[in-house]
Design a protein around this motif. Structure first.
Motif, short mmCIF file in Angstrom:
data_model
loop_
_atom_site.label_atom_id
_atom_site.label_comp_id
_atom_site.label_asym_id
_atom_site.label_seq_id
_atom_site.Cartn_x
_atom_site.Cartn_y
_atom_site.Cartn_z
N UNK A 166 0.85 -1.19 0.00
CA UNK A 166 0.00 0.00 0.00
C UNK A 166 0.88 1.24 0.00
N UNK A 167 0.76 2.04 -1.05
CA UNK A 167 1.41 3.35 -1.14
C UNK A 167 0.31 4.33 -1.56
N UNK A 168 -0.48 4.73 -0.60
CA UNK A 168 -1.67 5.54 -0.86
C UNK A 168 -1.55 6.83 -0.07
N UNK A 169 -1.37 7.97 -0.76
CA UNK A 169 -1.10 9.20 -0.03
C UNK A 169 0.20 9.06 0.74
N UNK A 170 0.13 9.34 2.03
CA UNK A 170 1.33 9.19 2.87
C UNK A 170 1.51 7.78 3.41
N UNK A 171 0.49 6.94 3.26
CA UNK A 171 0.50 5.62 3.91
C UNK A 171 1.56 4.72 3.30
N UNK A 172 2.35 4.11 4.17
CA UNK A 172 3.33 3.10 3.77
C UNK A 172 3.01 1.85 4.58
N UNK A 173 2.48 0.84 3.89
CA UNK A 173 1.93 -0.31 4.61
C UNK A 173 1.82 -1.50 3.68
N UNK A 192 6.61 -1.66 17.39
CA UNK A 192 7.13 -0.72 18.36
C UNK A 192 8.15 0.26 17.84
N UNK A 193 9.04 0.67 18.75
CA UNK A 193 9.98 1.75 18.49
C UNK A 193 11.12 1.35 17.55
N UNK A 194 11.18 0.11 17.13
CA UNK A 194 12.23 -0.31 16.21
C UNK A 194 12.06 0.25 14.81
N UNK A 195 10.86 0.72 14.48
CA UNK A 195 10.64 1.31 13.17
C UNK A 195 10.54 0.27 12.07
N UNK A 196 10.47 0.76 10.83
CA UNK A 196 10.36 -0.13 9.69
C UNK A 196 8.95 -0.67 9.53
N UNK A 197 8.82 -1.71 8.72
CA UNK A 197 7.53 -2.33 8.45
C UNK A 197 7.60 -3.80 8.82
N UNK A 198 6.90 -4.19 9.87
CA UNK A 198 6.84 -5.59 10.30
C UNK A 198 5.54 -6.19 9.80
N UNK A 216 3.62 0.94 8.75
CA UNK A 216 4.87 1.56 9.19
C UNK A 216 4.57 3.00 9.63
N UNK A 217 5.36 3.52 10.58
CA UNK A 217 5.15 4.91 10.96
C UNK A 217 6.44 5.73 11.06
N UNK A 218 7.58 5.07 10.95
CA UNK A 218 8.84 5.82 10.78
C UNK A 218 9.92 4.84 10.36
N UNK A 219 11.04 5.41 9.87
CA UNK A 219 12.21 4.63 9.45
C UNK A 219 11.84 3.58 8.40
N UNK A 220 11.08 4.02 7.41
CA UNK A 220 10.70 3.14 6.31
C UNK A 220 10.46 3.98 5.07
N UNK A 221 11.16 3.65 3.98
CA UNK A 221 11.04 4.35 2.71
C UNK A 221 11.14 5.87 2.94
N UNK A 222 10.10 6.63 2.54
CA UNK A 222 10.19 8.08 2.65
C UNK A 222 9.57 8.64 3.93
N UNK A 223 9.25 7.76 4.88
CA UNK A 223 8.78 8.23 6.18
C UNK A 223 9.95 8.82 6.96
N UNK A 399 17.09 -10.81 25.47
CA UNK A 399 17.77 -9.52 25.42
C UNK A 399 18.17 -9.23 23.98
N UNK A 400 18.10 -7.94 23.61
CA UNK A 400 18.55 -7.53 22.28
C UNK A 400 18.79 -6.03 22.31
N UNK A 401 19.27 -5.49 21.18
CA UNK A 401 19.53 -4.07 21.09
C UNK A 401 18.23 -3.27 21.15
N UNK A 402 18.25 -2.18 21.89
CA UNK A 402 17.11 -1.26 21.96
C UNK A 402 17.47 -0.02 21.16
N UNK A 403 16.67 0.29 20.15
CA UNK A 403 17.03 1.36 19.21
C UNK A 403 17.10 2.72 19.90
N UNK A 404 16.28 2.95 20.92
CA UNK A 404 16.29 4.24 21.60
C UNK A 404 17.34 4.31 22.70
N UNK A 405 17.61 3.19 23.35
CA UNK A 405 18.61 3.17 24.43
C UNK A 405 20.02 3.09 23.86
#
Length: 448
Positions: A166-173, A192-198, A216-223, A399-405
């Motif tokens: 889906x690439x409709x308006x601003x939507x990236x999904x 969550x906060x990892x970004x991208x499209x899961x 997706x809501x950030x860190x994906x394509x043109x978002x 345990x794994x990497x936390x993108x914000x921490x």
């Protein structure tokens, strides 16, 4: 408030009629699997070995590589019966492996990465994971020679499922539509906060008759590359896209979110129209991590104190106490006005969540809803479950990497209890959406 504390064992698994035989060794050993060669990732897999000697001791090993080549493995020690048969649904694993006791699906949920801080995710749902099962001689460390082997595909797309970028308006999904003519109950799925499209949870949920939009809501394509400021108008656009889609059954849709995606779902339900049901997995009732804006409203992120990070002897951070209490002082401004929401809520809570205090958030959210005369939410708490409550049979990520921490953090949980929580929560989420997505959406305009 409906609050359920769940401590369950995974249900017993049944043999299917279809059976497959793995590669047979010279001694006529065979690995038998049901379903045969392929199953959905969230389905149980029945494993048995035939052709062993009476009471023969063997080690079973499961292996899976993710799309980056990372190896995940689990092993267990067994002793065949007097007839040379070994059925994991009836034979307990002996001490010394990844688990012990009667655990029919233990070789699935006990998979762990060979390298630290890796979490099993699926990037391309169009291809299956390949699970390899080996029967090895004895209980040595390492075990002895290979006796038999089988391979099995763990798929994400049911036959006939449609995956629509889906690439409709601003939507990236990506929209997943079940087989058939529809329309289908609609759900928007947020991670969550990892970004991208899961896509993998949305895809698996769609297999059960839902039209699911992985958003997706950030860190994906043109978002935006960073999660500094989020605008609910973007999510409103996604809701409208779903409500206008011919394959989505109205008049409202459901929301499903985990972690940061959970508080975004609460914000959407609080401010936007067309929401019929909201399910939150280990979410927050306060806005976390980024400024949130909608029209003339601005909600600041909940404050944090990095001095409250605890680092263990392995250098892994425990951040459970980092966030401030949103009920105190200026941090009250970060509270999401969920009392504006008019849809039912389901809160899934891992009581050993070390990302933040999910149980506290769920209980306080329930109090606030009830204080404003709103419907009591359903809260389901799982002792021994950590932060990442995923669809069934995803191995627990300790345990794994936390993108914000910016460093590895502990997520909490005990592998067996976490697996059982995932199985139960998955059924509850589906039941919740089935119950509520046939109703009338609350309100016909934004609540501002």
């Amino acid at each position: 408030m409906w609050r359920v504390v769940v401590s369950l064992r995974a249900g017993s698994q049944c043999w299917g009629r279809a059976m497959s035989t793995g590669q047979v060794s010279a001694t006529a050993l065979a690995v038998r699997l049901s379903p045969a060669a392929r199953s959905l990732f969230d389905e149980p897999l029945h494993i048995a070995v035939c052709g062993l000697g009476p009471r023969q001791r063997v080690t079973l090993r499961a292996s899976l590589r993710d799309e980056g080549g990372e190896l995940f493995q689990a092993s267990a020690r067994y002793q065949a019966g007097d007839d040379g048969e070994l059925d994991l649904a009836r034979c307990p694993a002996l001490p010394g492996g990844s688990f012990c006791g009667l655990e029919p699906t233990g070789l699935l949920w006990a998979l762990q990465p060979q390298q630290p801080f890796r979490r099993l995710v699926k990037r391309d749902v169009r291809t299956p994971f390949l699970l390899e099962l080996e029967v090895l001689e004895g209980h040595g460390d390492p075990p002895g020679r290979l006796l038999a082997r089988a391979q099995h595909e763990r798929a994400f797309l049911r036959d006939g499922m449609r995956r629509v970028p889906v690439r409709d308006g601003r939507i990236r999904a990506t929209l997943f539509l079940p087989p058939g003519n529809g329309p289908f109950p609609g759900v928007i799925d947020l991670y969550g906060a990892g970004g991208g499209l899961s896509e993998y949870r949305a895809c698996l949920l769609a297999n059960y008759g839902f039209a699911v939009l992985a958003l997706a809501f950030y860190s994906y394509e043109d978002l935006p590359k960073e999660m500094e400021e989020l605008h609910l108008e973007y999510f409103e656009e996604a809701i409208n896209y779903m409500l206008q889609h011919t394959q989505v059954k109205g008049p409202g849709i459901g929301l499903l979110g985990i972690s940061k995606g959970g508080d975004l779902c609460i914000s959407m339900a609080s401010f936007l129209k067309g929401i019929t049901a909201t399910a939150v997995i280990n979410g927050s009732i306060a806005n976390v991590g980024a400024v949130l804006r909608y029209k003339n409203v601005t909600i600041p992120p909940l404050g944090a104190n990095l001095k409250r990070i605890k680092v263990n002897e392995s250098g892994i951070a425990d951040i459970v106490d980092v966030l401030n209490n949103p009920l105190e002082g200026p941090d009250r401004k970060s509270l999401i006005p969920l009392e504006k929401a008019e849809c039912p809520f389901l809160f899934i809570v891992g009581q050993d969540d070390h990302n933040w205090k999910s149980e506290f958030f769920a209980i306080e959210g329930s109090k606030r809803l009830q204080a404003h005369g709103k419907e009591k939410p359903e809260i389901v708490c799982y002792p021994g479950a950590g932060h990442y409550i995923e669809p069934p049979f995803f191995p627990m990520c300790a345990a794994s990497m936390h993108v914000l921490v910016g460093k590895p953090v502990v997520w909490g949980g005990q592998p067996k209890a976490h697996c059982e929580a995932q199985i139960d929560a998955w059924q509850r989420i589906q039941a919740f959406f089935c119950k509520h997505l046939m109703g009338t959406p609350s309100g016909t305009s934004s609540k501002l």
